[in-house]
Scaffold this motif. Sequence first.
Motif, mmCIF file in Angstrom:
data_model
loop_
_atom_site.group_PDB
_atom_site.id
_atom_site.type_symbol
_atom_site.label_atom_id
_atom_site.label_comp_id
_atom_site.label_asym_id
_atom_site.label_seq_id
_atom_site.Cartn_x
_atom_site.Cartn_y
_atom_site.Cartn_z
ATOM 1 N N LEU A 88 38.361 58.840 -33.671
ATOM 2 C CA LEU A 88 39.577 58.482 -32.930
ATOM 3 C C LEU A 88 39.483 58.788 -31.446
ATOM 4 O O LEU A 88 40.059 58.065 -30.620
ATOM 5 C CB LEU A 88 40.781 59.231 -33.517
ATOM 6 C CG LEU A 88 41.319 58.764 -34.862
ATOM 7 C CD1 LEU A 88 42.361 59.739 -35.380
ATOM 8 C CD2 LEU A 88 41.909 57.367 -34.756
ATOM 9 N N THR A 97 44.774 61.911 -29.952
ATOM 10 C CA THR A 97 43.958 62.332 -31.087
ATOM 11 C C THR A 97 44.524 63.603 -31.718
ATOM 12 O O THR A 97 44.301 63.877 -32.893
ATOM 13 C CB THR A 97 42.495 62.557 -30.645
ATOM 14 O OG1 THR A 97 41.960 61.320 -30.154
ATOM 15 C CG2 THR A 97 41.628 63.020 -31.809
ATOM 16 N N TRP A 171 44.768 52.117 -34.275
ATOM 17 C CA TRP A 171 44.101 53.419 -34.233
ATOM 18 C C TRP A 171 45.116 54.552 -34.362
ATOM 19 O O TRP A 171 44.826 55.591 -34.956
ATOM 20 C CB TRP A 171 43.294 53.561 -32.939
ATOM 21 C CG TRP A 171 42.014 52.789 -32.963
ATOM 22 C CD1 TRP A 171 41.687 51.713 -32.190
ATOM 23 C CD2 TRP A 171 40.897 53.026 -33.817
ATOM 24 N NE1 TRP A 171 40.436 51.256 -32.511
ATOM 25 C CE2 TRP A 171 39.916 52.049 -33.512
ATOM 26 C CE3 TRP A 171 40.613 53.955 -34.815
ATOM 27 C CZ2 TRP A 171 38.689 51.983 -34.159
ATOM 28 C CZ3 TRP A 171 39.393 53.897 -35.467
ATOM 29 C CH2 TRP A 171 38.448 52.927 -35.143
#
Length: 314
Positions: A88, A97, A171
């Motif tokens: 990530l 993250t 993501w």
Amino acid sequence: MLPLILGVSVGIILPMQTAVNSRLRTVVNSAFISSMISFTIGTLFLVISTFATTGSLFVSKTLLVNQPWWIWIGGFLGVIYLTGNIILFPHLGSVQTVIMPVLGQIIMSMLIDNYGWFFSPASPLTVIRICGALLVFAGVFSAVALPGLLQTSKLKSVSAKAQPTTSSWLWRIVGVLTGALSAVQTAINGHLSVVVHSAVKAALISFLVGTVALWLIVLLKERKVLFNNFHIKATVWWNWIGGIMGALFVCTNAYLVPIIGTGMVVVILLIGTIIGSLLVDQFGLFASQKNPVNLLQLLGVFIMVIGVGMIKLL
């Protein structure tokens, strides 16, 4: 009160483990190999600890047959969480993250408590608990993200790599899911400790599964491990204790879940993690770069404490 203090204390260890493993990464030139070594050392430490405390390293055949399959995969979920953060980072940057998995951890831990999933002690999801969880997340945001955002004019400037909007959100969803799996791992290891009558043995099983998974990942990704390429002479003794720190962290998780529930364990560990991160930054512990703590970060910790108080009140 003692479980809360223990949870915060062991949470402080986690960012220190990250700092130690980051230093080890410069020695072995690979994040995956660094994690593999850390898990292997942690497993060996737990082998010794388990034998010393229980006199046995094995579980009965009856236990293997009668328990649900998912009870043995906690270590694998831990590897997914660890690997997910590595993947990530280049897509979301350091701030997101951290934030996205934390969001996943809080949401999933509250759901686990509400429905008693994975045999975790059930705690109804009341309005007060929801507000407390939101305050915990707000505290994490204040401590981790807000200082950086106030110093930048655009959100994308704090990301390591700008992405199209759709891709970025995909993501972020992955980040939330990896955090959710981390909460599931906590609940699983808590039930495993009850089944095997030992938090230390539960941690050993989890670490052993994780170690095997990491060895397979390293062998598939790196093809081979050339130990002669490691810069061993550049290390100091604490470069090798990350696995022991991680073992203590998992062992304490497994011990606390049956006592105070998955949700409470997750949020008090988050407080400890943030405090540990601030200590690492403030004093540059384990050869980390010094980043003085500011009032916003301290305010974030205070908000998290209030949130935990609300969750504890149910």
